[in-house]
Scaffold this motif. Structure first.
Motif, PDB file in Angstrom:
ATOM      1  N   GLY A 360       0.784  -1.231   0.000  1.00 45.41           N
ATOM      2  CA  GLY A 360       0.000   0.000   0.000  1.00 45.41           C
ATOM      3  C   GLY A 360       0.809   1.271   0.000  1.00 45.41           C
ATOM      4  N   TRP A 361       2.139   1.186  -0.143  1.00 43.88           N
ATOM      5  CA  TRP A 361       2.973   2.383  -0.194  1.00 43.88           C
ATOM      6  C   TRP A 361       2.927   2.990  -1.588  1.00 43.88           C
ATOM      7  N   THR A 362       3.171   4.278  -1.621  1.00 38.79           N
ATOM      8  CA  THR A 362       3.378   4.969  -2.894  1.00 38.79           C
ATOM      9  C   THR A 362       4.877   5.067  -3.141  1.00 38.79           C
ATOM     10  N   VAL A 363       5.342   4.606  -4.279  1.00 38.52           N
ATOM     11  CA  VAL A 363       6.771   4.564  -4.584  1.00 38.52           C
ATOM     12  C   VAL A 363       7.027   5.408  -5.832  1.00 38.52           C
ATOM     13  N   VAL A 364       7.896   6.384  -5.702  1.00 32.25           N
ATOM     14  CA  VAL A 364       8.295   7.206  -6.857  1.00 32.25           C
ATOM     15  C   VAL A 364       9.808   7.176  -6.977  1.00 32.25           C
ATOM     16  N   THR A 365      10.316   7.504  -8.162  1.00 31.91           N
ATOM     17  CA  THR A 365      11.744   7.380  -8.437  1.00 31.91           C
ATOM     18  C   THR A 365      12.264   8.665  -9.078  1.00 31.91           C
ATOM     19  N   GLY A 366      13.418   9.093  -8.643  1.00 34.78           N
ATOM     20  CA  GLY A 366      14.112  10.222  -9.269  1.00 34.78           C
ATOM     21  C   GLY A 366      15.475   9.780  -9.747  1.00 34.78           C
ATOM     22  N   ARG A 367      15.845  10.216 -10.936  1.00 35.89           N
ATOM     23  CA  ARG A 367      17.111   9.789 -11.535  1.00 35.89           C
ATOM     24  C   ARG A 367      18.072  10.963 -11.653  1.00 35.89           C
ATOM     25  N   CYS A 368      19.353  10.670 -11.600  1.00 40.59           N
ATOM     26  CA  CYS A 368      20.402  11.681 -11.762  1.00 40.59           C
ATOM     27  C   CYS A 368      21.258  11.322 -12.961  1.00 40.59           C
ATOM     28  N   PRO A 369      20.986  11.833 -14.159  1.00 39.18           N
ATOM     29  CA  PRO A 369      21.850  11.538 -15.311  1.00 39.18           C
ATOM     30  C   PRO A 369      23.255  12.062 -15.056  1.00 39.18           C
ATOM     31  N   GLU A 370      24.249  11.256 -15.363  1.00 36.12           N
ATOM     32  CA  GLU A 370      25.636  11.639 -15.101  1.00 36.12           C
ATOM     33  C   GLU A 370      26.256  12.282 -16.337  1.00 36.12           C
ATOM     34  N   HIS A 371      25.897  13.520 -16.601  1.00 30.15           N
ATOM     35  CA  HIS A 371      26.584  14.301 -17.620  1.00 30.15           C
ATOM     36  C   HIS A 371      26.522  15.760 -17.203  1.00 30.15           C
ATOM     37  N   GLU A 372      27.367  16.567 -17.830  1.00 30.53           N
ATOM     38  CA  GLU A 372      27.522  17.938 -17.366  1.00 30.53           C
ATOM     39  C   GLU A 372      26.256  18.760 -17.530  1.00 30.53           C
ATOM     40  N   GLY A 373      25.382  18.365 -18.476  1.00 33.65           N
ATOM     41  CA  GLY A 373      24.173  19.139 -18.703  1.00 33.65           C
ATOM     42  C   GLY A 373      23.039  18.811 -17.754  1.00 33.65           C
ATOM     43  N   ALA A 374      23.234  17.883 -16.837  1.00 33.93           N
ATOM     44  CA  ALA A 374      22.149  17.511 -15.932  1.00 33.93           C
ATOM     45  C   ALA A 374      21.861  18.652 -14.960  1.00 33.93           C
ATOM     46  N   PRO A 375      20.599  19.079 -14.819  1.00 34.23           N
ATOM     47  CA  PRO A 375      20.276  20.168 -13.896  1.00 34.23           C
ATOM     48  C   PRO A 375      20.534  19.751 -12.455  1.00 34.23           C
ATOM     49  N   ALA A 376      20.799  20.748 -11.637  1.00 34.21           N
ATOM     50  CA  ALA A 376      21.041  20.481 -10.224  1.00 34.21           C
ATOM     51  C   ALA A 376      19.766  19.952  -9.568  1.00 34.21           C
ATOM     52  N   ALA A 377      19.925  18.994  -8.709  1.00 32.05           N
ATOM     53  CA  ALA A 377      18.822  18.419  -7.927  1.00 32.05           C
ATOM     54  C   ALA A 377      17.703  17.894  -8.806  1.00 32.05           C
ATOM     55  N   TRP A 378      18.026  17.430 -10.005  1.00 28.34           N
ATOM     56  CA  TRP A 378      16.981  16.972 -10.907  1.00 28.34           C
ATOM     57  C   TRP A 378      16.258  15.734 -10.363  1.00 28.34           C
TER      58      TRP A 378
END
Length: 455
Positions: A360-378
Motif C-alpha cells: 500500500g505504499w506509494t513509490v516514486v523514483t528520481g534519476r540523476c543523469p551523469e553528464h555535465e548538462g544535468a540540472p542540479a537536484a533533478w
C-alpha cells in the motif's frame, strides 16, 4: 558435376575426381571469380590483383592464356572453339556460371540464411552438416591479398553466426547438455561475442547447473571489461537477474522462442515478441532530462511476486530495508545502497519497491543523469513531480520551484536547494530509502512515501 571447395584448401572435383587447377595465377583467377559469385570481374581488376605493379597493358596479354587454360581444365570434354559454359567472357571481364550448390561457400551461406526460419530439429541437422563443410580457413592460399582476406573475414563471421544458431537450435530441441561443450569452446575462441556467452549460460541453466550459469555470465563481464572496457549488454544483464531471482519462466521463454522471431534478448522480457521491454532505470535515462508536459503514464510494475523468496542472496539487505521503511512511517528515514556497477543494486531496489507497493505504499523514483548538462537536484524535480501527480498537495509552499520547474526546453536549476527540500519533506513525515549514483551508469533515487501503509 563440378564442385569447388574454398572452405579450407582450394580444390575442384568433377565426377568424384580431383581436378588439377594449374599454377598459382590460374588458381587465383578462378578464386576471384568464385568470390564474385556470378558477377562480372573486370579484366583490369584481375591483372591489378595478380601482378600489382601497375603495368596493365603488358599483363592483359598474359591474362587471356590463363583463362583459356582454366576453361580447358574445368571443361575437358568441350569441343574446340565452342564457347565455354563455365567461365564466360562478359565485358569488361569474365564471370563464373555455376549452380548455387557447386561451391561449398555458397551452399554454406544458403544454409545459414535458411536456419533461423527452420524448426529446431531441422535447423540442428542443417547447421551441423553445413559446419562440417569447413576444413580450414577460407581462401587460405591468399592471406596477404585484400580481395581474399575480405571474403574470408565475411565467411568467418558467418561461421560464428552458424555456430551460435546451432547452439540455439540445440537448446530449443532439448539438447542442453550436448550444447554446453560447444558453447564453452565458442566463448574461448570468440570471447567478445556476448550471444555465445548468453547461450552458454542458458545451456548450463537448462541443465540444472544454475551456479555455473551465473558464473558464466560473470566471466563474460570480466572478459568484456578487461578486453574493451565495456559492461555486458542488456540481454546478458537481464539473464543474470533472472538467474539470481530463479525465474525459470524466463528460461522457458528463451528456449521456446519461435524460429525466425526477434532476437534472443526479447525472449528474456517474459512477454510476446511485440511486448514492450520492462523499464530499466539505470539505462533508460534521456540524454537531456526535461519534465513531462503532459500527465505521465504510470510506471510499469514488475511482474514478479512481492515477496523476497525469488531474490537470492539478499535476505539481510531486504530485512534492513523493511526495518527502515517501518521507521520511516513514524519519523522518516534515509537508506543508502552502495556497490560496484552490476552488483545488483537496481534489482534489489526494484524488488523492494514492488514489495512496498503491494503493502500500500506509494513509490516514486528520481534519476540523476551523469553528464555535465544535468540540472542540479533533478532527482528531486522528477521524484516530487511524480508524487504531486499521484497525490496533489493542497499547498506546495517552498517546493513550488521543484514541482513547476519552468516552461522552457531545459528545466532551470531549482531555486530550492536539495537540503531545503529535504527539510521540507522531512517535516511532512515522509521517508526516503535512497540509492546513490552509480559510477558507470545514470543513478537513481528510489523515494518511498507514506506515513503509514494503506490497506
Amino acid at each position: 558435376m563440378l564442385r569447388l571447395h574454398v572452405l579450407g584448401p582450394f580444390e575442384a572435383h568433377s565426377q568424384g575426381n580431383r581436378v588439377a587447377l594449374g599454377g598459382p595465377q590460374q588458381r587465383a583467377v578462378l578464386a576471384m571469380l568464385v568470390v564474385a559469385r556470378g558477377s562480372v570481374v573486370p579484366a583490369e581488376r584481375i591483372t591489378d590483383r595478380l601482378w600489382r605493379d601497375g603495368d596493365r597493358d603488358r599483363h592483359m596479354a598474359s591474362l587471356h592464356p590463363l583463362v583459356s587454360k582454366l576453361r580447358r581444365v574445368l571443361e575437358p570434354g568441350r569441343p574446340p572453339r565452342s564457347p565455354s559454359q563455365l567461365i564466360l567472357s562478359a565485358p569488361p571481364g569474365y564471370l563464373l556460371r555455376l549452380p548455387g550448390d557447386s561451391v561449398d561457400a555458397w551452399r554454406f551461406e544458403t544454409a545459414v540464411r535458411r536456419a533461423p526460419g527452420a524448426a529446431p530439429e531441422d535447423a540442428w541437422r542443417l547447421l551441423t552438416e553445413a559446419l562440417e563443410w569447413w576444413h580450414g580457413p577460407a581462401y587460405s592460399e591468399w592471406p596477404d591479398h585484400d580481395w581474399a582476406a575480405d571474403e574470408a573475414a565475411r565467411l568467418d563471421e558467418l561461421r560464428l553466426m552458424a555456430r551460435e544458431l546451432l547452439l540455439r537450435a540445440g537448446l530449443e530441441s532439448g539438447r542442453a547438455m550436448e550444447v554446453v561443450p560447444s558453447a564453452e569452446l565458442l566463448v574461448r575462441e570468440a570471447p567478445l561475442r556476448e550471444e555465445a556467452w548468453r547461450l552458454l549460460a542458458l545451456a548450463l541453466w537448462a541443465g540444472g547447473r544454475q551456479s555455473e550459469a551465473l558464473a558464466a555470465v560473470r566471466r563474460a563481464r570480466a572478459v568484456l571489461v578487461k578486453s574493451v572496457g565495456l559492461a555486458p549488454g542488456l540481454p546478458l544483464v537481464e539473464l543474470e537477474q533472472s538467474i539470481l531471482r530463479g525465474e525459470r519462466e524466463a528460461l522457458r521463454q528463451a528456449l521456446a522462442l519461435p524460429r525466425g522471431g526477434p532476437g534472443p534478448a526479447v525472449a528474456l522480457h517474459g512477454g510476446p515478441p511485440d511486448a514492450p521491454a520492462p523499464a530499466t532505470p539505470s539505462r533508460d535515462v534521456p540524454d537531456v532530462p526535461r519534465p513531462p508536459r503532459t500527465p505521465a503514464r504510470p510506471r510499469p510494475t514488475p511482474s514478479r511476486p512481492a515477496g523476497d523468496e525469488t531474490l537470492y542472496g539478499r535476505t539481510a539487505e531486504l530485512r534492513l530495508l523493511r526495518e527502515a521503511a517501518q521507521g520511516a512511517a513514524r519519523r522518516g528515514a534515509v537508506v543508502m545502497v552502495a556497490g560496484e556497477a552490476g552488483s545488483g543494486k537496481s534489482t534489489l531496489l526494484d524488488h523492494f519497491g514492488h514489495a512496498l507497493r503491494a503493502d500500500g505504499w506509494t513509490v516514486v523514483t528520481g534519476r540523476c543523469p551523469e553528464h555535465e548538462g544535468a540540472p542540479a537536484a533533478w532527482a528531486w524535480v522528477e521524484a516530487l513531480g511524480e508524487l504531486a501527480r499521484l497525490a496533489p498537495p493542497a499547498a506546495v509552499g517552498p517546493l513550488a520551484p521543484l514541482l513547476h520547474p519552468g516552461d522552457h526546453g531545459e528545466p532551470p536549476p531549482p531555486r530550492t536547494p536539495p537540503r531545503a527540500a529535504s527539510r521540507c519533506t522531512r517535516r511532512s513525515g515522509h521517508g526516503w530509502p535512497q540509492r546513490p549514483p552509480r559510477r558507470r551508469s545514470p543513478s537513481s533515487w528510489t523515494i518511498c512515501t507514506g506515513r503509514t501503509p494503506r490497506r
